[in-house]
Design a protein around this motif. Structure first.
Motif, short mmCIF file in Angstrom:
data_model
loop_
_atom_site.label_atom_id
_atom_site.label_comp_id
_atom_site.label_asym_id
_atom_site.label_seq_id
_atom_site.Cartn_x
_atom_site.Cartn_y
_atom_site.Cartn_z
N GLU A 1 -12.27 -14.85 5.60
CA GLU A 1 -12.63 -14.71 7.01
C GLU A 1 -11.51 -14.02 7.79
N ILE A 2 -10.28 -14.39 7.51
CA ILE A 2 -9.14 -13.77 8.20
C ILE A 2 -9.08 -12.28 7.89
N LEU A 3 -9.25 -11.92 6.63
CA LEU A 3 -9.21 -10.51 6.26
C LEU A 3 -10.34 -9.73 6.92
N ARG A 4 -11.51 -10.35 7.04
CA ARG A 4 -12.64 -9.70 7.71
C ARG A 4 -12.34 -9.49 9.19
N ILE A 5 -11.73 -10.48 9.83
CA ILE A 5 -11.37 -10.38 11.24
C ILE A 5 -10.33 -9.26 11.44
N LEU A 6 -9.34 -9.21 10.57
CA LEU A 6 -8.33 -8.15 10.68
C LEU A 6 -8.94 -6.78 10.43
N GLN A 7 -9.92 -6.71 9.55
CA GLN A 7 -10.61 -5.44 9.28
C GLN A 7 -11.37 -4.97 10.52
N GLU A 8 -11.94 -5.90 11.25
CA GLU A 8 -12.63 -5.54 12.49
C GLU A 8 -11.67 -4.85 13.45
N ARG B 1 -8.92 -3.17 12.59
CA ARG B 1 -8.61 -1.85 12.04
C ARG B 1 -9.76 -0.88 12.26
N ASP B 2 -10.98 -1.40 12.31
CA ASP B 2 -12.15 -0.55 12.55
C ASP B 2 -12.30 -0.17 14.01
N GLY B 3 -11.43 -0.70 14.89
CA GLY B 3 -11.43 -0.28 16.28
C GLY B 3 -11.82 -1.33 17.29
N LYS B 4 -12.13 -2.53 16.85
CA LYS B 4 -12.49 -3.59 17.79
C LYS B 4 -11.23 -4.08 18.50
N PRO B 5 -11.24 -4.16 19.84
CA PRO B 5 -10.05 -4.59 20.57
C PRO B 5 -9.65 -6.03 20.24
N ILE B 6 -8.35 -6.27 20.27
CA ILE B 6 -7.81 -7.59 19.95
C ILE B 6 -8.35 -8.64 20.91
N ILE C 1 -11.74 -9.75 19.91
CA ILE C 1 -11.70 -10.54 18.67
C ILE C 1 -11.26 -11.97 18.95
N ILE C 2 -10.20 -12.14 19.74
CA ILE C 2 -9.71 -13.50 19.98
C ILE C 2 -10.70 -14.32 20.80
N GLU C 3 -11.43 -13.67 21.69
CA GLU C 3 -12.46 -14.39 22.45
C GLU C 3 -13.65 -14.76 21.56
N GLU C 4 -14.04 -13.83 20.70
CA GLU C 4 -15.20 -14.06 19.83
C GLU C 4 -14.96 -15.19 18.84
N TYR C 5 -13.76 -15.26 18.27
CA TYR C 5 -13.47 -16.25 17.24
C TYR C 5 -12.73 -17.47 17.76
N GLY C 6 -12.37 -17.46 19.03
CA GLY C 6 -11.71 -18.63 19.62
C GLY C 6 -10.32 -18.88 19.08
N ILE C 7 -9.58 -17.82 18.86
CA ILE C 7 -8.20 -17.95 18.37
C ILE C 7 -7.26 -17.44 19.45
N THR D 1 -1.97 -16.35 17.12
CA THR D 1 -2.58 -16.56 15.80
C THR D 1 -2.99 -15.23 15.18
N PHE D 2 -3.61 -14.39 15.99
CA PHE D 2 -4.03 -13.08 15.48
C PHE D 2 -2.83 -12.29 14.96
N TYR D 3 -1.76 -12.23 15.76
CA TYR D 3 -0.57 -11.48 15.34
C TYR D 3 0.11 -12.12 14.13
N ASN D 4 0.09 -13.44 14.04
CA ASN D 4 0.63 -14.11 12.85
C ASN D 4 -0.17 -13.75 11.60
N TRP D 5 -1.50 -13.75 11.74
CA TRP D 5 -2.35 -13.35 10.61
C TRP D 5 -2.06 -11.92 10.20
N ARG D 6 -1.96 -11.06 11.19
CA ARG D 6 -1.72 -9.65 10.89
C ARG D 6 -0.39 -9.47 10.17
#
Length: 90
Positions: A10-17, A19-24, A27-33, A37-42
């Motif tokens: 799931e994390i890799l899929r979120i990070l791929q989103e 890279r595909d151009g979805k704004p950070i 993403i953080i609003e959609e997944y509630g993170i 957390t996002f930058y740590n995952w990246r």
């Protein structure tokens, strides 16, 4: 607020989103993170992703090479069988 744990896939899929151009922010609003957390995952998974992509590309190339080799051998096999049958019938 319930804390959801994401698995590696799931994390890799979120990070791929991202890279595909979805704004950070989206993403953080959609997944509630959190943004942290996002930058740590990246930071944690970015190298793994690029390494995995390199491995996948190499495997695809190897697969294509093997498919061509199999096709050549199959044609050669058919040709030899055909010659063998002609030789038996004469």
């Amino acid at each position: 607020m319930i804390k959801k744990r994401f698995n590696k896939t799931e994390i890799l899929r979120i990070l791929q989103e991202n890279r595909d151009g979805k704004p950070i922010q989206q993403i953080i609003e959609e997944y509630g993170i959190s943004q942290a957390t996002f930058y740590n995952w990246r930071a944690k998974y970015e190298n793994k992703i690029s390494n995995e992509l390199l491995i996948i590309n190499k495997l695809k190339e190897e697969n294509d090479r093997l498919k061509h080799m199999y096709a050549d051998l199959s044609l050669e096999n058919l040709l030899l069988k055909s010659k063998l049958e002609k030789h038996k019938s004469s």
